[in-house]
Enzyme design. Structure first.
Site, PDB file in Angstrom:
ATOM      1  N   HIS B  45       0.566  -9.509  -8.370  1.00  0.00           N
ATOM      2  CA  HIS B  45       0.381  -8.302  -7.566  1.00  0.00           C
ATOM      3  C   HIS B  45      -1.070  -7.825  -7.593  1.00  0.00           C
ATOM      4  CE1 HIS B  45       1.709  -4.483  -5.749  1.00  0.00           C
ATOM      5  NE2 HIS B  45       0.784  -3.938  -6.510  1.00  0.00           N
ATOM      6  N   HIS B  91       6.335  -1.849  -0.939  1.00  0.00           N
ATOM      7  CA  HIS B  91       7.024  -1.350  -2.126  1.00  0.00           C
ATOM      8  C   HIS B  91       8.447  -1.881  -2.113  1.00  0.00           C
ATOM      9  CE1 HIS B  91       5.841   1.873  -5.194  1.00  0.00           C
ATOM     10  NE2 HIS B  91       4.914   0.956  -5.141  1.00  0.00           N
TER      11      HIS B  91
END
Lengths: 240, 736
Positions: B45, B91
């Site tokens: 990430h 998200h």
């Protein structure tokens, strides 16, 4: 007498969202917008006060509950007692109810969901600072955007509100007929806005400040601000 | 310690060779807090370790680009000294576990990215993908995500003006929840790593919310690994949002920047303090001394690694010269925000961290930020490419055309999403000229005639059949959606949603998608200013569709010339710009009517697309267009019907074609637009299209309550509007 435009104060609480929009609407309609701060005991000599929409203090406790005790509310109450025009929009309406300046309360929408859309309002009285240039029965189109806009009141309050003609706006269709899907939140008796007994304090859930600019949407907010500015101007003249 | 217990570095998501790399950097065994920092910073990430070599091939430069990739957000010049700052992020992982908070904190995070560039956020858009609403869990996820976006976005004074919502089986276990934010700033006041000059001895000031145990391992546990059956146990890794704190943070941050009180600003997102402090120091070419005892905590007895990697929301880190500290404190006090000096910039490159008075970490800051591993992971194309055999284009179809149209108009991908976007405040700030439900949202620049046109588009269904074409379509459709309003497409941001990159087929999908983005962005002159990669969107070896979502930003020079999508009045000539080919592969018709996702997706000729965009922008500027609407899902039939529903006027048209009627109506050939043109402008309009080499055909005229396609179908606007509007509420009410 001068030609100075009426000065309309807009209070910013922590969590106010539509404060800049209210100031811009005042300016668009020819008034002078004056920013006010929740923590100050100072209305800066304005001729009218607007409590804007938003989520003051994060809606903690209850919508408007903490703002109802903000320092500047003492000054707003004194201003209202003296007959000064006060307008609460959305969260501002919730604050005025919490502060005891208006009857009733606002709870979650019957759908339990936030709703943002244009609605039609039927004007019920001309005897307020935001409807003085409208006539009863007239219909204006203005958007709502709220999660907690369902107007409720005790049976005694309802008798008083209806008996004394304190309802200012009801949700209706474009022809002014109330009932059914025209009511976006399940409000009691389709009530969208009310006033106090003296008529100088008004609260409503719809957002007239988002209905003055024809590029953005409907323009039903224009006569409300025109009325408010006219009232404020008279007051400025009287106190000058 | 038992023999089979997993070593700490693996629990933190670090591979064995990554662990060895850390040992080599430090010349010793790392301490636990150091490992936690590397685990977070070298996570997929944060480090983009699997995607970096591919992302480098994207075009990032152009005349309008002010800030390209590598900062918190990209920025483009929108004239009059202003910059539009924009970025998209996903998200998805937290939203799969806790949809409300997952979506809410996604909004909060992207807004802080924009604020940390010194820009005021002016618009949010939410591209979402879920599994079919016939499944109760998918309804729960949708309702939770929508409530979370509204619950947060509606409380921070930033309008939610667009996005898209699509449905597909492969997104059932792993919904795709992306969010884009756009902000405005004075171009010469943008905050970037080079716009301000931090000094050694300056303070790093943490302000906003206190730090708690929420979101620990968010980037390494949640966002950089696949979810499995035990994912419910990951719920504590989901952060909790407080939009009220965010609103105060926005106002305080913008005031601090405006008053020139800062030497740097960074939001706290993935990897928390560890990331913000190391990045700020590394960008300044310095090190830092970080004292964890100075960090305001929400809970007692937090460990060093917890404080370092907590992803508690609504926090910012500012670099402040000691002489400005009291002024900064006064601003934060006024907005009721907690403030703490947690670190100090120092010469040299070391980041030292102390906790409870003890040294717990001492690492080169730059090793966390820039020296992580980079992988060239193996790619492998699937054995069978979608061929012509199963292409629905060439299957005979005897069904009723009107019934087919009803099915497509009422299909969840095409149906009205009013139920969803009515739950978002689209009006605050008072500049929304067109909101969700339009091809592109139009947001006026305050005090200007100019306006931003914003669209997000993904083409997962095409991408599942051909990831290269899926990406090309995403860019082309986003550009077209912006251009139909009359705006010039300027640049894109993106969010690249994929499965597990350690699987060669997923990596191939990724590489093909990047190739598609590159080709399309080069051809349409819309460079990539930044973006986000979301891998590991899969469960049980089954990945989501490869879905690069494109966020396109365009500019209208005069908003009064913006073109609506719907037919605004009767008596207009109805035109089709572009050409219809037999292309039902991967179409909405194939899925909604035939029940298959198969075939070859429509081809895209990028030169044709570019010419079409040129015609649209020029025609709008000359005020020749009364309406213009993109032909996409459901083809010409849906574009015509949506134009009628949007404007409230019916039409009578004739579709001259050699194709079978259902192919002519529902083919999804690219580079097509349905336009309404006033009769007095017809000649100028057709000459303009002809000069640009864009095929144009006159189909008929607008007017009346009926929808008539000569010899093919006939109905009313009201009937199809009812189908279009009722589909989503009906699917959701099945839950009750």
């Amino acid at each position: 007498m001068t030609d100075a435009p009426p000065r309309v104060g807009v209070i910013t609480f922590p969590g106010s969202l539509d404060d800049r929009d209210a100031l811009r609407a005042v300016e668009t309609m020819g008034g002078e917008g004056v920013g006010l701060w929740h923590a100050d005991h100072d209305l800066r000599g304005v001729d009218a006060v607007v409590l804007p929409g938003g989520f003051s203090y994060g809606d903690y406790l209850r919508c408007g509950a903490i703002a109802g005790h903000a320092p500047i509310l003492d000054d707003v109450k004194a201003f209202a007692r003296g007959g000064g025009p006060v307008l609460g929009i959305c969260n501002g309406f919730q604050i005025l109810c919490e502060a005891g300046l208006l009857p009733g309360a606002l709870i979650r929408n019957a759908s339990l969901r936030f709703v943002c859309r244009d609605v039609f309002l039927r004007v019920e009285t001309s005897q307020t600072p935001v409807t003085s240039e409208l006539v009863p029965g007239e219909v204006v189109e203005i958007p709502v955007k709220h999660g907690e806009g369902q107007y409720v009141a005790t049976p005694e309050q309802v008798r008083m509100i209806e008996g004394e003609g304190l309802v200012v706006f009801r949700y209706a269709n474009s022809r002014g007929e109330v009932g059914g899907a025209a009511n976006p939140n399940g409000s009691l008796a389709d009530i969208a806005g009310v006033r106090n007994g003296a008529g100088n304090v008004v609260g409503l859930m719809p957002h007239p400040e988002h209905a003055v600019d024809p590029d953005v949407g409907p323009t039903g907010g224009q006569p409300l601000f025109a009325s408010l500015l006219a009232t404020a101007l008279e007051r400025a003249g009287a106190t000058a | 310690m038992s023999a089979d217990e997993e070593p700490l570095h693996r629990k933190l998501g670090l591979a064995d060779d990554e662990y060895e790399r850390i040992r080599a950097t430090l010349g010793r065994d790392p301490r636990p807090a150091e490992l936690a920092m590397y685990g977070a910073m070298w996570s997929e990430h944060c480090s983009y370790k699997s995607s970096k070599i591919h992302l480098k091939t994207l075009p990032t430069e152009g005349s309008a680009v002010l800030v390209g990739p590598g900062q918190d957000a990209g920025a483009v010049d929108v004239g009059e000294g202003l910059a539009a700052v924009f970025k998209m992020e996903s998200h998805s992982h937290p939203s799969a576990i806790e949809p409300y908070q997952g979506a809410a904190t996604g909004v909060g995070g992207i807004v802080r990215d924009i604020v940390s560039m010194g820009a005021r956020p002016v618009a949010l858009l939410d591209p979402l993908m879920f599994g079919p609403l016939t499944e109760p869990r998918n309804r729960w996820l949708l309702e939770g995500v929508v409530a979370g976006i509204g619950g947060y976005g509606n409380c921070i004074g930033v309008p939610t003006v667009g996005g898209e919502i699509r449905f597909a089986d492969p997104h059932s276990a792993n919904p795709t929840v992306d969010v884009m934010c756009v902000g405005l700033a004075e171009a010469d006041a943008l905050v970037t790593s080079t716009s301000l000059t931090p000094h050694a001895g300056s303070f790093m000031v943490l302000y906003g919310a206190a730090t708690g145990r929420d979101g620990i391992g968010g980037v390494s546990v949640l966002a950089s690994a696949t979810l499995d059956g035990s994912s419910e146990g990951s719920r504590p890794s989901v952060q909790i949002g407080d939009p009220f704190a965010e609103k105060l943070l926005i106002e305080a941050s913008l005031e601090l920047i405006e008053r020139g009180l800062l030497e740097g600003l960074q939001d706290l997102g993935g990897a928390g303090i560890a990331c913000a402090v190391s990045e700020s120091a590394a960008r300044a070419g310095m090190g830092a001394r970080l004292d964890l005892d100075a960090v305001p905590l929400r809970e007692r007895d937090m460990e060093a690694f917890e404080i370092l990697t907590s992803e508690s929301q609504e926090r910012m880190l500012a670099i402040v010269h000691p002489s400005k500290l009291e002024d900064v404190r006064a601003v934060c006090d006024r907005w009721g925000l907690q403030i703490a000096v947690v670190a100090e910039l120092v010469e040299g490159g070391d980041l030292t961290v102390t906790h409870a008075g003890r040294l717990v970490a001492e690492v080169p800051a730059v090793s966390l930020v820039d020296e992580g591993p980079v992988y060239d992971r193996p790619c492998e194309a699937p054995r069978a490419a979608p061929g012509d055999d199963d292409d629905p284009t060439f299957q005979p179809y005897e069904g009723d055309l009107l019934e087919s149209l009803r099915s497509v108009i009422g299909a969840p991908n095409v149906a009205s999403k009013r139920w969803i976007w009515q739950q978002y405040d689209s009006l605050v700030q008072g500049q929304t000229l067109a909101g969700a439900g339009s091809d592109a949202a139009i947001v006026r620049i305050p005090g200007s005639m100019r306006a931003l046109a914003l669209s997000t588009d993904g083409a997962g269904r095409y991408g599942s059949l051909d990831p290269y074409l899926g990406a090309v379509h995403a860019v082309a459709e986003a550009a077209r959606n912006v251009a139909v309003t009359g705006a010039r497409p300027l640049a894109i941001t993106n969010c690249l949603n994929f499965g597990n990159p350690e699987r060669p087929i997923v990596m191939w999908q990724f590489a093909e998608s990047i190739r598609g983005l590159r080709d399309a962005c080069l051809a349409l002159d819309t460079p990539v200013t930044g973006g986000n990669v979301s891998f590991y969107n899969e469960s049980g070896g089954s990945a989501i569709w490869p879905t690069p979502v494109v966020g396109m930003l365009g500019l209208l020079d005069d908003h009064r010339l913006r073109v609506p999508a719907g037919f605004p009045r009767a008596g207009l000539a109805v035109y089709l710009l572009g050409e219809t080919f037999p292309e039902l592969g991967g179409s909405e018709f194939a899925e909604a009517v035939l029940g298959v996702v198969a075939g070859r997706p429509p081809a895209v000729d990028l030169e044709r697309e570019r010419a079409l965009i040129g015609v649209l922008v020029e025609a709008a500027a000359a005020d020749l267009l009364a309406s213009a609407h993109d032909c996409a899902d459901g083809g010409l039939a849906v574009a015509l019907v949506e134009s009628a529903i949007g404007g409230g006027h019916g039409f009578a048209v004739t579709v001259q074609t050699d194709l079978p009627a259902h192919v002519a109506l529902f083919s999804e050939s690219a580079s097509r637009v349905v336009a309404g043109v006033a009769l007095e402008h017809e000649q100028a309009f057709t000459e303009l299209a002809g000069a640009r080499g864009v095929p144009v055909s006159r189909l008929g005229e607008t007017g009346g309550p009926r929808i008539v396609v000569d010899a093919m179908l006939e109905t009313t606007v009201a009937e199809l509007r009812a189908v279009h509007e009722s589909a989503i509420p009906r699917l959701l009410s099945e839950a009750i």
